[in-house]
Design a protein around this motif. Sequence first.
Motif, PDB file in Angstrom:
ATOM      1  N   SER A   1       0.854  -1.185   0.000  1.00  0.00           N
ATOM      2  CA  SER A   1       0.000   0.000   0.000  1.00  0.00           C
ATOM      3  C   SER A   1       0.891   1.237   0.000  1.00  0.00           C
ATOM      4  O   SER A   1       2.060   1.167   0.358  1.00  0.00           O
ATOM      5  N   PRO A   2       0.353   2.394  -0.391  1.00  0.00           N
ATOM      6  CA  PRO A   2       1.143   3.619  -0.371  1.00  0.00           C
ATOM      7  C   PRO A   2       1.742   3.918   0.993  1.00  0.00           C
ATOM      8  O   PRO A   2       2.876   4.365   1.096  1.00  0.00           O
ATOM      9  N   THR A   3       0.985   3.683   2.064  1.00  0.00           N
ATOM     10  CA  THR A   3       1.487   3.965   3.410  1.00  0.00           C
ATOM     11  C   THR A   3       2.678   3.087   3.751  1.00  0.00           C
ATOM     12  O   THR A   3       3.698   3.562   4.257  1.00  0.00           O
ATOM     13  N   VAL A   4       2.590   1.787   3.462  1.00  0.00           N
ATOM     14  CA  VAL A   4       3.688   0.871   3.764  1.00  0.00           C
ATOM     15  C   VAL A   4       4.900   1.180   2.891  1.00  0.00           C
ATOM     16  O   VAL A   4       6.046   1.152   3.359  1.00  0.00           O
ATOM     17  N   ALA A   5       4.666   1.493   1.621  1.00  0.00           N
ATOM     18  CA  ALA A   5       5.768   1.832   0.724  1.00  0.00           C
ATOM     19  C   ALA A   5       6.492   3.074   1.216  1.00  0.00           C
ATOM     20  O   ALA A   5       7.728   3.132   1.227  1.00  0.00           O
ATOM     21  N   SER A   6       5.743   4.092   1.644  1.00  0.00           N
ATOM     22  CA  SER A   6       6.348   5.305   2.175  1.00  0.00           C
ATOM     23  C   SER A   6       7.121   5.014   3.450  1.00  0.00           C
ATOM     24  O   SER A   6       8.196   5.569   3.683  1.00  0.00           O
ATOM     25  N   LEU A   7       6.579   4.132   4.294  1.00  0.00           N
ATOM     26  CA  LEU A   7       7.224   3.797   5.557  1.00  0.00           C
ATOM     27  C   LEU A   7       8.580   3.142   5.319  1.00  0.00           C
ATOM     28  O   LEU A   7       9.586   3.529   5.911  1.00  0.00           O
ATOM     29  N   LEU A   8       8.625   2.160   4.426  1.00  0.00           N
ATOM     30  CA  LEU A   8       9.864   1.441   4.166  1.00  0.00           C
ATOM     31  C   LEU A   8      10.888   2.316   3.456  1.00  0.00           C
ATOM     32  O   LEU A   8      12.057   2.393   3.863  1.00  0.00           O
ATOM     33  N   ALA A   9      10.463   2.972   2.392  1.00  0.00           N
ATOM     34  CA  ALA A   9      11.395   3.796   1.625  1.00  0.00           C
ATOM     35  C   ALA A   9      11.864   5.000   2.423  1.00  0.00           C
ATOM     36  O   ALA A   9      13.031   5.384   2.371  1.00  0.00           O
ATOM     37  N   GLY A  10      10.948   5.609   3.173  1.00  0.00           N
ATOM     38  CA  GLY A  10      11.312   6.769   3.974  1.00  0.00           C
ATOM     39  C   GLY A  10      12.319   6.451   5.049  1.00  0.00           C
ATOM     40  O   GLY A  10      13.203   7.255   5.356  1.00  0.00           O
ATOM     41  N   SER A  11      12.230   5.270   5.643  1.00  0.00           N
ATOM     42  CA  SER A  11      13.164   4.896   6.702  1.00  0.00           C
ATOM     43  C   SER A  11      14.583   4.763   6.163  1.00  0.00           C
ATOM     44  O   SER A  11      15.545   5.254   6.761  1.00  0.00           O
ATOM     45  N   VAL A  12      14.729   4.093   5.019  1.00  0.00           N
ATOM     46  CA  VAL A  12      16.056   3.918   4.424  1.00  0.00           C
ATOM     47  C   VAL A  12      16.604   5.258   3.932  1.00  0.00           C
ATOM     48  O   VAL A  12      17.761   5.615   4.190  1.00  0.00           O
ATOM     49  N   ALA A  13      15.769   6.005   3.210  1.00  0.00           N
ATOM     50  CA  ALA A  13      16.215   7.285   2.660  1.00  0.00           C
ATOM     51  C   ALA A  13      16.568   8.276   3.764  1.00  0.00           C
ATOM     52  O   ALA A  13      17.537   9.023   3.655  1.00  0.00           O
ATOM     53  N   GLY A  14      15.785   8.277   4.844  1.00  0.00           N
ATOM     54  CA  GLY A  14      16.063   9.183   5.953  1.00  0.00           C
ATOM     55  C   GLY A  14      17.388   8.899   6.611  1.00  0.00           C
ATOM     56  O   GLY A  14      18.143   9.809   6.945  1.00  0.00           O
ATOM     57  N   ALA A  15      17.714   7.630   6.795  1.00  0.00           N
ATOM     58  CA  ALA A  15      18.984   7.249   7.417  1.00  0.00           C
ATOM     59  C   ALA A  15      20.165   7.671   6.550  1.00  0.00           C
ATOM     60  O   ALA A  15      21.164   8.202   7.040  1.00  0.00           O
ATOM     61  N   ILE A  16      20.064   7.434   5.244  1.00  0.00           N
ATOM     62  CA  ILE A  16      21.144   7.806   4.335  1.00  0.00           C
ATOM     63  C   ILE A  16      21.321   9.325   4.310  1.00  0.00           C
ATOM     64  O   ILE A  16      22.448   9.843   4.340  1.00  0.00           O
ATOM     65  N   GLY A  17      20.222  10.046   4.268  1.00  0.00           N
ATOM     66  CA  GLY A  17      20.286  11.497   4.238  1.00  0.00           C
ATOM     67  C   GLY A  17      20.967  12.077   5.462  1.00  0.00           C
ATOM     68  O   GLY A  17      21.753  13.026   5.370  1.00  0.00           O
ATOM     69  N   VAL A  18      20.688  11.522   6.637  1.00  0.00           N
ATOM     70  CA  VAL A  18      21.315  11.995   7.870  1.00  0.00           C
ATOM     71  C   VAL A  18      22.819  11.778   7.826  1.00  0.00           C
ATOM     72  O   VAL A  18      23.606  12.654   8.201  1.00  0.00           O
ATOM     73  N   GLY A  19      23.232  10.613   7.355  1.00  0.00           N
ATOM     74  CA  GLY A  19      24.660  10.327   7.282  1.00  0.00           C
ATOM     75  C   GLY A  19      25.400  11.297   6.387  1.00  0.00           C
ATOM     76  O   GLY A  19      26.511  11.746   6.721  1.00  0.00           O
ATOM     77  N   VAL A  20      24.804  11.653   5.263  1.00  0.00           N
ATOM     78  CA  VAL A  20      25.442  12.569   4.313  1.00  0.00           C
ATOM     79  C   VAL A  20      25.538  13.983   4.885  1.00  0.00           C
ATOM     80  O   VAL A  20      26.555  14.664   4.742  1.00  0.00           O
ATOM     81  N   ALA A  21      24.485  14.444   5.532  1.00  0.00           N
ATOM     82  CA  ALA A  21      24.414  15.840   5.975  1.00  0.00           C
ATOM     83  C   ALA A  21      24.860  16.046   7.414  1.00  0.00           C
ATOM     84  O   ALA A  21      24.828  17.186   7.897  1.00  0.00           O
ATOM     85  N   PHE A  22      25.286  15.010   8.109  1.00  0.00           N
ATOM     86  CA  PHE A  22      25.545  15.115   9.543  1.00  0.00           C
ATOM     87  C   PHE A  22      26.604  16.151   9.913  1.00  0.00           C
ATOM     88  O   PHE A  22      26.448  16.839  10.928  1.00  0.00           O
ATOM     89  N   PRO A  23      27.698  16.309   9.157  1.00  0.00           N
ATOM     90  CA  PRO A  23      28.676  17.349   9.530  1.00  0.00           C
ATOM     91  C   PRO A  23      28.063  18.747   9.595  1.00  0.00           C
ATOM     92  O   PRO A  23      28.423  19.547  10.468  1.00  0.00           O
ATOM     93  N   LEU A  24      27.130  19.052   8.686  1.00  0.00           N
ATOM     94  CA  LEU A  24      26.464  20.354   8.730  1.00  0.00           C
ATOM     95  C   LEU A  24      25.604  20.479   9.981  1.00  0.00           C
ATOM     96  O   LEU A  24      25.538  21.534  10.602  1.00  0.00           O
ATOM     97  N   ASP A  25      24.941  19.387  10.363  1.00  0.00           N
ATOM     98  CA  ASP A  25      24.121  19.400  11.571  1.00  0.00           C
ATOM     99  C   ASP A  25      24.991  19.591  12.811  1.00  0.00           C
ATOM    100  O   ASP A  25      24.587  20.256  13.762  1.00  0.00           O
ATOM    101  N   THR A  26      26.193  19.014  12.799  1.00  0.00           N
ATOM    102  CA  THR A  26      27.121  19.193  13.920  1.00  0.00           C
ATOM    103  C   THR A  26      27.528  20.648  14.054  1.00  0.00           C
ATOM    104  O   THR A  26      27.591  21.191  15.171  1.00  0.00           O
ATOM    105  N   LEU A  27      27.800  21.311  12.936  1.00  0.00           N
ATOM    106  CA  LEU A  27      28.143  22.734  12.981  1.00  0.00           C
ATOM    107  C   LEU A  27      26.988  23.546  13.559  1.00  0.00           C
ATOM    108  O   LEU A  27      27.196  24.479  14.352  1.00  0.00           O
ATOM    109  N   LYS A  28      25.772  23.213  13.179  1.00  0.00           N
ATOM    110  CA  LYS A  28      24.588  23.899  13.713  1.00  0.00           C
ATOM    111  C   LYS A  28      24.504  23.750  15.225  1.00  0.00           C
ATOM    112  O   LYS A  28      24.347  24.731  15.958  1.00  0.00           O
ATOM    113  N   THR A  29      24.652  22.524  15.703  1.00  0.00           N
ATOM    114  CA  THR A  29      24.534  22.273  17.140  1.00  0.00           C
ATOM    115  C   THR A  29      25.656  22.951  17.916  1.00  0.00           C
ATOM    116  O   THR A  29      25.420  23.583  18.954  1.00  0.00           O
ATOM    117  N   ARG A  30      26.894  22.828  17.422  1.00  0.00           N
ATOM    118  CA  ARG A  30      28.026  23.464  18.113  1.00  0.00           C
ATOM    119  C   ARG A  30      27.834  24.971  18.184  1.00  0.00           C
ATOM    120  O   ARG A  30      28.162  25.610  19.187  1.00  0.00           O
TER     121      ARG A  30
END
Length: 321
Positions: A85-114
Amino acid sequence: MVRLSSCRLARHHLLTVTLMLTTAYVNCFSTVGARPSPIPFGSKFLSISKKQQVGEVSIESGYIRKGLNVRGGGQRMELFMAGLSPTVASLLAGSVAGAIGVGVAFPLDTLKTRSQVMGQPQANETATETGNSNSNNIGMFELIQLIYAAEGIKGFFGGVRGMMIGQAFIKAVAFGTNGWMLASVNDAFPHISTFNSLITAAAFAGFMASFLVAPFERVKVMMQASDDYTSELQTVEVILKTEGWKGLLTRGLGPTLAREIPSYGIYFVTYGLLMQTAITTFFGAGAPLIAGAAAGCACWIPVYPIDVVKTLVQNTAGDGE
């Protein structure tokens, strides 16, 4: 009590661009992977009873079928989600994509927090000592040099493992909840306007996601702000020892709710409206990436001051607020 000076707020606004870039990167991954449901699903947004071709992506009967060209040759890898279903597809794809996105952008997030915690007393530092420092005058590039000189590359990735895991769950809940709520609202109120259905589903998604965001970001903020913590597990142990489960699960929950609900509302509505414009024709298969980046930037501008408060609250040790 957490106190924000006007000087520090002004400096934080200079780094808003950094946060916007961070969010844009994360949401590019998330939207391309998850394809938030306000667009392809539901006849009131787009007629999907017939097959619609958008570049390499075809949407048929409310389900996603993607074909990806690999190695530039004739090889073709087909990813089918037609059985979900659309909801399950979004849940699965969003979880993987979200994790990858955080890893790529994490240095910028660290600068923000610091940047946000500069001038805030740490566990081994008094308020007087902190106030006498020149940390409030440090710019972004100087901050990069300081972090690299003191901690090396790993200084930009404190807490990244836990946040990648957490973001997988957070995005899964957010996209899944948004898809489910949108379908429920449209079924219960068939004559509701597009804007009202989008904002209702998005706000509910932000509300639900906040209860996962708060504990994961509590650990992330503490690891980003100090090199005293060597791992996520050690950080959790310290929090539980000094504050108990309440400190882990609810410290900063109020500011998190105040940030996530309007942020998700702006994000999903902006994305939904952009994807109903000529952007889908102009950019083709790249439209979700462009719309996701634009929505990611837009959703952070009004809530950034709340994010500053949340960071300072979550970086306060013990019972202090």
